[in-house]
Write a protein that holds these residues in place. Sequence first.
Motif, short mmCIF file in Angstrom:
data_model
loop_
_atom_site.label_atom_id
_atom_site.label_comp_id
_atom_site.label_asym_id
_atom_site.label_seq_id
_atom_site.Cartn_x
_atom_site.Cartn_y
_atom_site.Cartn_z
N UNK A 286 0.84 -1.20 0.00
CA UNK A 286 0.00 0.00 0.00
C UNK A 286 0.87 1.25 0.00
N UNK A 287 0.31 2.33 -0.51
CA UNK A 287 0.97 3.63 -0.52
C UNK A 287 0.24 4.55 0.46
N UNK A 288 1.00 5.18 1.35
CA UNK A 288 0.45 6.10 2.33
C UNK A 288 1.12 7.46 2.11
N UNK A 289 0.37 8.55 2.11
CA UNK A 289 0.99 9.87 1.97
C UNK A 289 2.10 10.07 3.00
N UNK A 290 3.09 10.87 2.61
CA UNK A 290 4.28 11.05 3.45
C UNK A 290 3.90 11.42 4.88
N UNK A 305 -4.31 5.40 6.31
CA UNK A 305 -4.47 6.48 5.33
C UNK A 305 -4.02 6.06 3.92
N UNK A 306 -4.03 4.77 3.64
CA UNK A 306 -3.58 4.30 2.33
C UNK A 306 -4.45 4.88 1.21
N UNK A 307 -3.79 5.32 0.12
CA UNK A 307 -4.51 5.87 -1.02
C UNK A 307 -4.48 4.92 -2.21
N UNK A 308 -3.65 3.87 -2.12
CA UNK A 308 -3.57 2.88 -3.19
C UNK A 308 -3.05 1.59 -2.60
N UNK A 309 -3.48 0.46 -3.15
CA UNK A 309 -3.06 -0.83 -2.60
C UNK A 309 -3.14 -1.91 -3.67
N UNK A 310 -2.39 -2.99 -3.45
CA UNK A 310 -2.38 -4.11 -4.39
C UNK A 310 -1.97 -5.37 -3.64
N UNK A 311 -2.22 -6.50 -4.28
CA UNK A 311 -1.82 -7.81 -3.75
C UNK A 311 -0.82 -8.41 -4.73
N UNK A 312 0.28 -8.92 -4.21
CA UNK A 312 1.27 -9.56 -5.08
C UNK A 312 0.69 -10.87 -5.62
N UNK A 313 1.04 -11.19 -6.88
CA UNK A 313 0.53 -12.44 -7.45
C UNK A 313 1.39 -13.63 -7.00
N UNK A 314 1.08 -14.81 -7.53
CA UNK A 314 1.77 -16.03 -7.10
C UNK A 314 3.27 -15.99 -7.39
N UNK A 315 3.66 -15.18 -8.38
CA UNK A 315 5.08 -15.07 -8.72
C UNK A 315 5.76 -13.94 -7.97
N UNK A 328 4.86 9.80 -1.26
CA UNK A 328 4.31 8.63 -0.57
C UNK A 328 5.42 7.76 0.02
N UNK A 329 5.00 6.95 0.96
CA UNK A 329 5.85 5.87 1.45
C UNK A 329 5.20 4.55 1.07
N UNK A 330 6.04 3.59 0.72
CA UNK A 330 5.57 2.27 0.34
C UNK A 330 5.57 1.37 1.58
#
Length: 616
Positions: A286-290, A305-315, A328-330
């Motif tokens: 997820x990405x959170x504003x600084x 406060x995450x503004x974007x998020x994802x799930x890693x795939x099987x690889x 942002x911070x990752x």
Amino acid sequence: MKTIKIRIKIKTLFILGLIACIFMLPFFMQSFTYMMLGKIYESFDEDKADAYYVRSITQKGLGSVVSAISRIDSILGSQFQYGALYSASKGSRGSSAVYLEEDSLNQINEEHKKVLGRKKSDQLGIYEMKIAMANFNSGNKNFAFEILRNLNYIKDKKLIELKNLHLAAMHLMDGQNNIGIDILRHNTFDSYKTAADFLFSYYYFITGNMDNYHKYKWEQQREPYYDLGKVNESYKDLVEPLFGFYELQREFDRIEKIKHSAPESGNSVSGKIILPSEQVPPVFISLVPENGIDGWSSNQIIGMDAVAAAVADDAGHYRIGHIKNGRYRLYITTFANAVLGTSLSFNESDVIELNGNTEIKDENIYMMPLEIEAHAVKEGREISVSTQNVPKSDYYRMFLKHRVKTRSGSSTVILFESGKIQVPKTSFEMEDKVHLQAGRGHSSGSGPNPLSYLPPFYGEDEYIVTVTGYDRQHNILFSTDKMGEMNRYEDEHCSTTLKFTDANEADKKLRGGDYEGAIPLYEQYAKENDRYAIAILAELYMDGYIYDSTKDNWDDYGGKDFEKAAYYLEQLLKYDPDNKQIISELNRCYDKLEQYDKKRVLDSEDKDLDTIMGEI
């Protein structure tokens, strides 16, 4: 008349035989007797109850399985939240979870071996499933899989369903999605359909099949925990961890909501989870504003406060798109049992700046096994801490811990803490003076501990180094302590045995718990001006050393003698006149003895020590 006499004799013999059986029963059924004693004490003295359960298990007789279940329930109940057993999160900048300490895990696994000799039953199956849960969440995953796969003897259909659900849950949490979903698809779950649906919905979300996710997710207005209340009491602890997957649905819905509110175009960040093996555990990015809130609770998988998020795939690949301009911070999060013994780090730990359709690639995340080697080296009056293979971090923190093993277990005390430093190496000087360790090791209901009385840097013991790494924002990237599989990593890679002083006969008796045998010897050594002996006697007489299980506080220990304690503290003060702790403890003794005039003299700043000691 004869017939009557014979009847009386037979009746008498029967009564005498019955009385003998009642009295002999505890000797022939010791395991059962200890189990019953444990049940009696359970409501008002947990320590005694636990001790009786352990005795029952050791006897391996009737009652040992019930005792073993009580033991594992007590351990799991105190160390874990059942509902978060699988789903508690852990991240490089997230929250932590609780694991069983190595000693506790080894003990319940030894007890498991003893109980296995009992007749196979559903009750034994319940116990083995709980042992598997404890091992899985504490990093011993292969053993957990082995236990569940060998539970072929259970007969109850509901229990068989629960076994298959837990096996599926463990494989899914371990990133073995294909095995987990196969177990779900090839078995029926008539009694626990709600729990099975939670697992199905979890699988479809992390594999990106959103249509099936919505098909299986809980859509009813009422909370599903109503169904949990109807579960058989014996099985409730087995069902509750599966309901933890319902809590994850709330997080999944947050991720969906974030995606739907994202702009149609914008910046993107992508990369890969780098692991030593091909198997990728569930990882959420997820990405959170600084300046945003990066807090987590134990069942959250993205920052508040995450503004974007994802799930890693099987690889291990991930991509976050449609990100607004900004700094942002990752953040990454996975489940706690997936990162034991692992360091988590990034290509860069700085803030990511996105401005004008920026596309950042290869923002890789490393989940690598810790390979740190750390040792304490004694060089004269100085201890140096040396480290190797430490992952790159912006800051480090070092601890030196001293562990003494006694008959009743082991105790660990932090001797040195470096604060945050930029080079993972440090050293410090040992103190020549004897420092009291007042009350150290005492805790409610546990009894006195020999380590309470021994001064630091005493004897030949283990000295353990803990290394923790932080990024520039002071978030933990790795730690041999927090992610080290219940201190197993420290034991194997960061432990050193150092010898400071030779243990004498009194020390051996004290560390074995023989206080009455040790005290006369220490008093003899004290007459020869042995400062360690004087300090230990001061501690023993001041804090007490006789344990009374009916008391809740170590203030109530027997063996206290404040007059003797004051005498030995006065001797110590001659060697170390500026030691504030000795002065404080001596004041405490004078308070107990109501010798306030001495206390006031001791507090005076107008007289030197010789004058004060002369007046005393």
